[in-house]
Design a protein around this motif. Structure first.
Motif, PDB file in Angstrom:
ATOM      1  N   GLN A  92      -3.844 -12.191-108.933  1.00 52.32           N
ATOM      2  CA  GLN A  92      -4.749 -11.760-107.864  1.00 52.32           C
ATOM      3  C   GLN A  92      -5.483 -12.955-107.263  1.00 52.32           C
ATOM      4  O   GLN A  92      -5.675 -13.030-106.054  1.00 52.32           O
ATOM      5  CB  GLN A  92      -5.740 -10.733-108.400  1.00 52.32           C
ATOM      6  CG  GLN A  92      -6.748 -10.245-107.369  1.00 52.32           C
ATOM      7  CD  GLN A  92      -7.672  -9.179-107.932  1.00 52.32           C
ATOM      8  OE1 GLN A  92      -7.423  -8.642-109.012  1.00 52.32           O
ATOM      9  NE2 GLN A  92      -8.717  -8.866-107.206  1.00 52.32           N
ATOM     10  N   PHE A  93      -5.908 -13.864-108.128  1.00 50.29           N
ATOM     11  CA  PHE A  93      -6.586 -15.074-107.680  1.00 50.29           C
ATOM     12  C   PHE A  93      -5.667 -16.265-107.947  1.00 50.29           C
ATOM     13  O   PHE A  93      -4.899 -16.269-108.905  1.00 50.29           O
ATOM     14  CB  PHE A  93      -7.923 -15.236-108.390  1.00 50.29           C
ATOM     15  CG  PHE A  93      -8.885 -14.105-108.115  1.00 50.29           C
ATOM     16  CD1 PHE A  93      -9.550 -14.023-106.903  1.00 50.29           C
ATOM     17  CD2 PHE A  93      -9.085 -13.108-109.061  1.00 50.29           C
ATOM     18  CE1 PHE A  93     -10.411 -12.968-106.634  1.00 50.29           C
ATOM     19  CE2 PHE A  93      -9.950 -12.052-108.815  1.00 50.29           C
ATOM     20  CZ  PHE A  93     -10.613 -11.981-107.585  1.00 50.29           C
ATOM     21  N   ALA A  94      -5.765 -17.283-107.101  1.00 47.53           N
ATOM     22  CA  ALA A  94      -4.811 -18.395-107.149  1.00 47.53           C
ATOM     23  C   ALA A  94      -4.935 -19.242-108.409  1.00 47.53           C
ATOM     24  O   ALA A  94      -3.942 -19.802-108.891  1.00 47.53           O
ATOM     25  CB  ALA A  94      -4.990 -19.281-105.913  1.00 47.53           C
ATOM     26  N   ALA A 141      -4.591 -31.765 -99.498  1.00 50.22           N
ATOM     27  CA  ALA A 141      -5.874 -31.060 -99.516  1.00 50.22           C
ATOM     28  C   ALA A 141      -6.233 -30.593-100.922  1.00 50.22           C
ATOM     29  O   ALA A 141      -5.351 -30.329-101.750  1.00 50.22           O
ATOM     30  CB  ALA A 141      -5.821 -29.866 -98.569  1.00 50.22           C
ATOM     31  N   TYR A 142      -7.523 -30.474-101.177  1.00 45.49           N
ATOM     32  CA  TYR A 142      -8.018 -29.921-102.431  1.00 45.49           C
ATOM     33  C   TYR A 142      -8.314 -28.427-102.245  1.00 45.49           C
ATOM     34  O   TYR A 142      -8.573 -27.973-101.124  1.00 45.49           O
ATOM     35  CB  TYR A 142      -9.276 -30.664-102.882  1.00 45.49           C
ATOM     36  CG  TYR A 142      -9.006 -32.053-103.400  1.00 45.49           C
ATOM     37  CD1 TYR A 142      -8.681 -32.273-104.740  1.00 45.49           C
ATOM     38  CD2 TYR A 142      -9.054 -33.157-102.546  1.00 45.49           C
ATOM     39  CE1 TYR A 142      -8.413 -33.549-105.213  1.00 45.49           C
ATOM     40  CE2 TYR A 142      -8.789 -34.443-103.001  1.00 45.49           C
ATOM     41  CZ  TYR A 142      -8.469 -34.628-104.341  1.00 45.49           C
ATOM     42  OH  TYR A 142      -8.186 -35.891-104.813  1.00 45.49           O
ATOM     43  N   PRO A 143      -8.282 -27.635-103.316  1.00 44.28           N
ATOM     44  CA  PRO A 143      -8.496 -26.194-103.207  1.00 44.28           C
ATOM     45  C   PRO A 143      -9.770 -25.791-102.474  1.00 44.28           C
ATOM     46  O   PRO A 143      -9.800 -24.782-101.770  1.00 44.28           O
ATOM     47  CB  PRO A 143      -8.532 -25.738-104.671  1.00 44.28           C
ATOM     48  CG  PRO A 143      -7.656 -26.719-105.374  1.00 44.28           C
ATOM     49  CD  PRO A 143      -7.919 -28.027-104.697  1.00 44.28           C
ATOM     50  N   SER A 144     -10.829 -26.571-102.617  1.00 43.37           N
ATOM     51  CA  SER A 144     -12.110 -26.218-101.996  1.00 43.37           C
ATOM     52  C   SER A 144     -12.044 -26.172-100.478  1.00 43.37           C
ATOM     53  O   SER A 144     -12.868 -25.519 -99.833  1.00 43.37           O
ATOM     54  CB  SER A 144     -13.203 -27.211-102.430  1.00 43.37           C
ATOM     55  OG  SER A 144     -12.860 -28.534-102.037  1.00 43.37           O
ATOM     56  N   GLU A 150      -4.363 -19.513 -97.817  1.00 42.69           N
ATOM     57  CA  GLU A 150      -3.727 -20.802 -98.111  1.00 42.69           C
ATOM     58  C   GLU A 150      -3.644 -21.039 -99.620  1.00 42.69           C
ATOM     59  O   GLU A 150      -2.622 -21.532-100.123  1.00 42.69           O
ATOM     60  CB  GLU A 150      -4.512 -21.925 -97.438  1.00 42.69           C
ATOM     61  CG  GLU A 150      -4.337 -21.993 -95.927  1.00 42.69           C
ATOM     62  CD  GLU A 150      -5.171 -23.082 -95.284  1.00 42.69           C
ATOM     63  OE1 GLU A 150      -4.732 -23.646 -94.269  1.00 42.69           O
ATOM     64  OE2 GLU A 150      -6.279 -23.373 -95.804  1.00 42.69           O
ATOM     65  N   LYS A 151      -4.698 -20.687-100.327  1.00 38.70           N
ATOM     66  CA  LYS A 151      -4.669 -20.847-101.791  1.00 38.70           C
ATOM     67  C   LYS A 151      -3.548 -20.017-102.404  1.00 38.70           C
ATOM     68  O   LYS A 151      -2.850 -20.474-103.313  1.00 38.70           O
ATOM     69  CB  LYS A 151      -6.010 -20.427-102.385  1.00 38.70           C
ATOM     70  CG  LYS A 151      -7.149 -21.390-102.101  1.00 38.70           C
ATOM     71  CD  LYS A 151      -8.457 -20.860-102.663  1.00 38.70           C
ATOM     72  CE  LYS A 151      -9.613 -21.802-102.349  1.00 38.70           C
ATOM     73  NZ  LYS A 151     -10.909 -21.289-102.831  1.00 38.70           N
ATOM     74  N   GLN A 152      -3.372 -18.796-101.897  1.00 38.69           N
ATOM     75  CA  GLN A 152      -2.329 -17.936-102.462  1.00 38.69           C
ATOM     76  C   GLN A 152      -0.942 -18.467-102.119  1.00 38.69           C
ATOM     77  O   GLN A 152      -0.013 -18.363-102.917  1.00 38.69           O
ATOM     78  CB  GLN A 152      -2.514 -16.496-101.967  1.00 38.69           C
ATOM     79  CG  GLN A 152      -1.888 -15.434-102.842  1.00 38.69           C
ATOM     80  CD  GLN A 152      -2.500 -15.326-104.234  1.00 38.69           C
ATOM     81  OE1 GLN A 152      -2.918 -16.307-104.838  1.00 38.69           O
ATOM     82  NE2 GLN A 152      -2.557 -14.106-104.749  1.00 38.69           N
ATOM     83  N   ARG A 153      -0.791 -19.068-100.942  1.00 40.82           N
ATOM     84  CA  ARG A 153       0.491 -19.696-100.598  1.00 40.82           C
ATOM     85  C   ARG A 153       0.805 -20.860-101.530  1.00 40.82           C
ATOM     86  O   ARG A 153       1.948 -21.059-101.949  1.00 40.82           O
ATOM     87  CB  ARG A 153       0.475 -20.168 -99.141  1.00 40.82           C
ATOM     88  CG  ARG A 153       0.619 -19.038 -98.124  1.00 40.82           C
ATOM     89  CD  ARG A 153       0.518 -19.531 -96.693  1.00 40.82           C
ATOM     90  NE  ARG A 153       0.756 -18.427 -95.780  1.00 40.82           N
ATOM     91  CZ  ARG A 153       1.946 -18.070 -95.315  1.00 40.82           C
ATOM     92  NH1 ARG A 153       3.022 -18.771 -95.668  1.00 40.82           N
ATOM     93  NH2 ARG A 153       2.098 -17.051 -94.493  1.00 40.82           N
ATOM     94  N   VAL A 154      -0.218 -21.633-101.853  1.00 32.83           N
ATOM     95  CA  VAL A 154      -0.032 -22.736-102.798  1.00 32.83           C
ATOM     96  C   VAL A 154       0.313 -22.188-104.178  1.00 32.83           C
ATOM     97  O   VAL A 154       1.182 -22.729-104.878  1.00 32.83           O
ATOM     98  CB  VAL A 154      -1.294 -23.622-102.869  1.00 32.83           C
ATOM     99  CG1 VAL A 154      -1.138 -24.692-103.960  1.00 32.83           C
ATOM    100  CG2 VAL A 154      -1.559 -24.283-101.525  1.00 32.83           C
TER     101      VAL A 154
END
Length: 227
Positions: A92-94, A141-144, A150-154
């Motif tokens: 659910q969360f990256a 890029a950093y997660p922040s 975008e985080k979920q794509r990563v």
């Protein structure tokens, strides 16, 4: 073709003298290049089934056949090796590592999985995967600095960088708005077909079911219906 088969899978939890059977003999086949969605009310057993199939917790009985071998009779170390090298996970969360760039997240996954990709070829493979998920422009890029989508794509890129046979997705769109949810499901569907992955997904979102090839409805530890 069935890549992954569950036959009579059971799970029982014990608390003192009280035993509760969560899974009551599940039979299910997952096919290559297809998404199977597990649906059902909270407590129906779908998340338990996914974690058992993924080797994250042991079953109490039955068979889980992957590449001709029964995972239930394997040692914990054998299951760990399969989980690291042959399975991919999206949650659910990256859960990205905050101090690593997008590119470094994927390098770490290649190392952890024991991938045979040589060091000098890693960045080529990473660029290919990031292009597939539309994140090649954000590799430094950093997660922040990334949006939720975008985080979920990563996270998806990280899950497939080592070319897993099976992708396990537990509520992969639950933390996203409707537009980003559809984008992520289209991405998972396309990658499942393009890379011929076997995908097992748990979801509460009925709108996401249109992207599944097989819908498995669970209730009280049983498979009630498979569409």
């Amino acid at each position: 073709m069935a890549m992954f088969t569950m036959d009579g899978v059971r799970k029982t939890f014990s608390s003192g003298e009280v035993k509760e059977e969560i899974l009551k003999g599940i039979n299910l086949s997952l096919r290559e290049g297809e998404i199977t969605a597990l649906v059902g009310v909270s407590g129906s057993g779908k998340s338990t089934l996914l974690t058992i199939a993924a080797g994250l917790q042991p079953a109490s009985g039955g068979q889980i056949i992957f590449e001709g071998n029964n995972m239930i009779t394997m040692s914990p170390e054998q299951v760990r090796k399969i989980r690291a090298s042959k399975f991919g996970f999206v949650f659910q969360f990256a859960h990205l590592v905050p101090f690593l760039t997008v590119e470094e997240q994927l390098i770490l996954m290649l190392d952890v999985s024991g991938s045979k990709v040589k060091k000098k070829e890693q960045k080529i493979e990473i660029d290919k995967i990031l292009k597939l998920v539309g994140m090649e422009h954000r590799k430094n890029a950093y997660p922040s600095s990334l949006s939720g989508g975008e985080k979920q794509r990563v996270a998806i890129a990280r899950a497939i960088i080592h070319k897993p046979k099976v992708l396990f997705a537990d509520e992969p769109t639950a933390s996203l708005d409707s537009r980003r949810s559809k984008d992520i499901m289209i991405l998972i569907r396309d990658l499942t077909r393009t890379l011929n992955i076997t995908t097992l997904m748990v979801t509460h979102d009925e709108e996401m079911l249109s992207y599944a090839d097989q819908i498995v409805k669970m209730s009280d530890g049983f498979v009630m219906k498979s569409d």
